[in-house]
Design a protein around this motif. Structure first.
Motif, PDB file in Angstrom:
ATOM      1  N   UNK A   1       0.860  -1.176   0.000  1.00 48.09           N
ATOM      2  CA  UNK A   1       0.000   0.000   0.000  1.00 48.09           C
ATOM      3  C   UNK A   1       0.897   1.227   0.000  1.00 48.09           C
ATOM      4  N   UNK A   2       0.685   2.125  -0.931  1.00 48.76           N
ATOM      5  CA  UNK A   2       1.492   3.334  -0.992  1.00 48.76           C
ATOM      6  C   UNK A   2       0.988   4.329   0.042  1.00 48.76           C
ATOM      7  N   UNK A   3       1.901   4.912   0.757  1.00 52.25           N
ATOM      8  CA  UNK A   3       1.516   5.894   1.772  1.00 52.25           C
ATOM      9  C   UNK A   3       1.084   7.192   1.110  1.00 52.25           C
ATOM     10  N   UNK A   4       0.258   7.943   1.805  1.00 49.37           N
ATOM     11  CA  UNK A   4      -0.185   9.238   1.313  1.00 49.37           C
ATOM     12  C   UNK A   4       1.018  10.131   1.059  1.00 49.37           C
ATOM     13  N   UNK A   5       2.010  10.095   1.933  1.00 53.69           N
ATOM     14  CA  UNK A   5       3.201  10.935   1.781  1.00 53.69           C
ATOM     15  C   UNK A   5       3.940  10.617   0.474  1.00 53.69           C
TER      16      UNK A   5
ATOM     17  N   UNK B   1       5.335  12.189  -5.118  1.00 53.24           N
ATOM     18  CA  UNK B   1       5.365  11.892  -6.551  1.00 53.24           C
ATOM     19  C   UNK B   1       4.525  12.900  -7.337  1.00 53.24           C
ATOM     20  N   UNK B   2       3.339  13.240  -6.838  1.00 52.51           N
ATOM     21  CA  UNK B   2       2.478  14.216  -7.514  1.00 52.51           C
ATOM     22  C   UNK B   2       3.142  15.592  -7.536  1.00 52.51           C
ATOM     23  N   UNK B   3       3.790  15.967  -6.448  1.00 58.14           N
ATOM     24  CA  UNK B   3       4.500  17.251  -6.400  1.00 58.14           C
ATOM     25  C   UNK B   3       5.636  17.272  -7.418  1.00 58.14           C
ATOM     26  N   UNK B   4       6.367  16.196  -7.508  1.00 56.38           N
ATOM     27  CA  UNK B   4       7.467  16.091  -8.464  1.00 56.38           C
ATOM     28  C   UNK B   4       6.958  16.201  -9.894  1.00 56.38           C
ATOM     29  N   UNK B   5       5.867  15.499 -10.208  1.00 61.21           N
ATOM     30  CA  UNK B   5       5.324  15.513 -11.572  1.00 61.21           C
ATOM     31  C   UNK B   5       4.681  16.839 -11.948  1.00 61.21           C
ATOM     32  N   UNK B   6       4.148  17.563 -10.961  1.00 58.87           N
ATOM     33  CA  UNK B   6       3.449  18.811 -11.257  1.00 58.87           C
ATOM     34  C   UNK B   6       4.325  20.046 -11.104  1.00 58.87           C
TER      35      UNK B   6
ATOM     36  N   UNK C   1       4.976  21.555  -8.258  1.00 55.02           N
ATOM     37  CA  UNK C   1       4.606  22.368  -7.095  1.00 55.02           C
ATOM     38  C   UNK C   1       5.244  21.761  -5.843  1.00 55.02           C
ATOM     39  N   UNK C   2       5.316  22.552  -4.805  1.00 53.68           N
ATOM     40  CA  UNK C   2       5.953  22.063  -3.580  1.00 53.68           C
ATOM     41  C   UNK C   2       5.098  20.992  -2.915  1.00 53.68           C
ATOM     42  N   UNK C   3       5.744  20.166  -2.106  1.00 59.29           N
ATOM     43  CA  UNK C   3       5.019  19.118  -1.384  1.00 59.29           C
ATOM     44  C   UNK C   3       4.001  19.710  -0.427  1.00 59.29           C
ATOM     45  N   UNK C   4       4.334  20.851   0.186  1.00 59.50           N
ATOM     46  CA  UNK C   4       3.393  21.493   1.107  1.00 59.50           C
ATOM     47  C   UNK C   4       2.116  21.929   0.407  1.00 59.50           C
ATOM     48  N   UNK C   5       2.268  22.527  -0.763  1.00 61.39           N
ATOM     49  CA  UNK C   5       1.098  22.950  -1.539  1.00 61.39           C
ATOM     50  C   UNK C   5       0.314  21.728  -1.991  1.00 61.39           C
ATOM     51  N   UNK C   6       1.034  20.696  -2.460  1.00 66.66           N
ATOM     52  CA  UNK C   6       0.357  19.488  -2.920  1.00 66.66           C
ATOM     53  C   UNK C   6      -0.421  18.842  -1.777  1.00 66.66           C
ATOM     54  N   UNK C   7       0.165  18.797  -0.570  1.00 69.03           N
ATOM     55  CA  UNK C   7      -0.527  18.194   0.572  1.00 69.03           C
ATOM     56  C   UNK C   7      -1.782  18.987   0.919  1.00 69.03           C
ATOM     57  N   UNK C   8      -1.676  20.327   0.895  1.00 72.04           N
ATOM     58  CA  UNK C   8      -2.838  21.153   1.194  1.00 72.04           C
ATOM     59  C   UNK C   8      -3.955  20.909   0.166  1.00 72.04           C
ATOM     60  N   UNK C   9      -3.583  20.814  -1.102  1.00 68.45           N
ATOM     61  CA  UNK C   9      -4.578  20.539  -2.152  1.00 68.45           C
ATOM     62  C   UNK C   9      -5.174  19.151  -1.987  1.00 68.45           C
ATOM     63  N   UNK C  10      -4.327  18.170  -1.689  1.00 69.78           N
ATOM     64  CA  UNK C  10      -4.767  16.780  -1.496  1.00 69.78           C
ATOM     65  C   UNK C  10      -5.795  16.707  -0.362  1.00 69.78           C
ATOM     66  N   UNK C  11      -5.442  17.337   0.777  1.00 68.57           N
ATOM     67  CA  UNK C  11      -6.346  17.314   1.935  1.00 68.57           C
ATOM     68  C   UNK C  11      -7.667  18.020   1.628  1.00 68.57           C
ATOM     69  N   UNK C  12      -7.581  19.183   0.951  1.00 66.90           N
ATOM     70  CA  UNK C  12      -8.795  19.941   0.626  1.00 66.90           C
ATOM     71  C   UNK C  12      -9.671  19.157  -0.339  1.00 66.90           C
ATOM     72  N   UNK C  13      -9.066  18.549  -1.347  1.00 66.97           N
ATOM     73  CA  UNK C  13      -9.843  17.763  -2.316  1.00 66.97           C
ATOM     74  C   UNK C  13     -10.529  16.599  -1.610  1.00 66.97           C
ATOM     75  N   UNK C  14      -9.828  15.932  -0.722  1.00 62.98           N
ATOM     76  CA  UNK C  14     -10.415  14.821   0.024  1.00 62.98           C
ATOM     77  C   UNK C  14     -11.621  15.255   0.839  1.00 62.98           C
TER      78      UNK C  14
END
Length: 178
Positions: free
Chosen positions: A33-37, A42-47, A49-62
Motif C-alpha cells: 500500500x502506498x503511503x499518502x506521503x 510523486x504528484x508534487x514532483x510531476x506537477x 509544485x511544492x510538497x506542502x502545496x500538494x498536501x494542502x490541495x490533497x487534503x482539501x480535495x479529500x
C-alpha cells in the motif's frame, strides 16, 4: 507492465460435512500500500509544485469529495472516474412497510473513466500457479479479451458484461443508488 495474479491450490469445502476438493483459487497479488506521503511526493514532483502545496490541495480535495459524496453527489476523481454512495436494501410491496431497517449495507461505488477501463483492458495479466505445498507449478500470461466489469452494468462499455455486482442478493433485496 502486467497485473500479477496468483492461483493457489486450496482445499475447498462447500459445507462442514463435505470432504472438500482441491481447486486453484485465483486472487490478485497485492503490492504494498502506498503511503499518502509517497503519493504526495510523486504528484508534487510531476506537477512542479511544492510538497506542502500538494498536501494542502490533497487534503482539501479529500474533504470536498467526502462532503459532496455524502450529500448524494457523484463526484469526479481526476483522471480516474467518479465515486458515489449507494446502498443495498430489501424491497417491499407496500409504502407503509418502507423503513430504515430494510437497508442491509451502505456502499461506495466507483465508476472508472473509459480511458482507465481501456488501460486496464490493455494490461496483460501474469498468473503464477502454486500447488498445495507452495511450489510454483505453472506460469501463464493472459491472452484474453481484456473484459473490464462496468460497475453501472452497462454492457456497451469496454468488455462490460452487464454484471455490476450491484444487483439483488436474493429475491427480496435490490440495490438502491442515489
Amino acid at each position: 507492465m502486467a497485473l500479477k495474479v496468483k492461483a493457489v491450490e486450496r482445499l475447498v469445502k462447500f459445507n462442514k460435512e463435505d470432504a472438500g476438493v482441491y481447486r486453484y483459487v485465483m486472487s490478485p497479488e497485492l503490492y504494498i500500500a502506498l503511503s499518502q506521503a509517497k503519493v504526495i511526493r510523486e504528484a508534487a514532483l510531476r506537477s512542479g509544485v511544492s510538497q506542502g502545496v500538494m498536501k494542502a490541495c490533497w487534503d482539501a480535495a479529500g474533504e470536498v469529495i467526502k462532503a459532496w459524496a455524502t450529500e448524494g453527489h457523484s463526484v469526479a476523481l481526476p483522471g480516474l472516474g467518479t465515486m458515489r454512495f449507494g446502498l443495498r436494501a430489501k424491497s417491499v410491496e407496500k409504502v407503509e412497510d418502507v423503513k430504515a431497517g430494510l437497508i442491509s449495507s451502505r456502499r461506495i461505488i466507483f465508476t472508472p473513466t473509459q480511458d482507465l477501463k481501456d488501460e486496464l483492458a490493455d494490461t496483460a495479466i501474469q498468473i503464477t500457479c502454486y500447488d498445495r505445498n507452495g511450489d510454483i507449478v505453472k506460469r501463464v500470461t493472459s491472452a484474453d479479451a481484456g473484459t473490464v466489469e462496468d460497475p453501472e452494468g452497462d454492457s456497451t462499455q469496454t468488455g462490460g458484461n452487464g454484471d455490476s455486482g450491484d444487483g439483488p442478493i436474493n429475491s427480496d433485496e435490490a440495490p438502491v443508488n442515489p
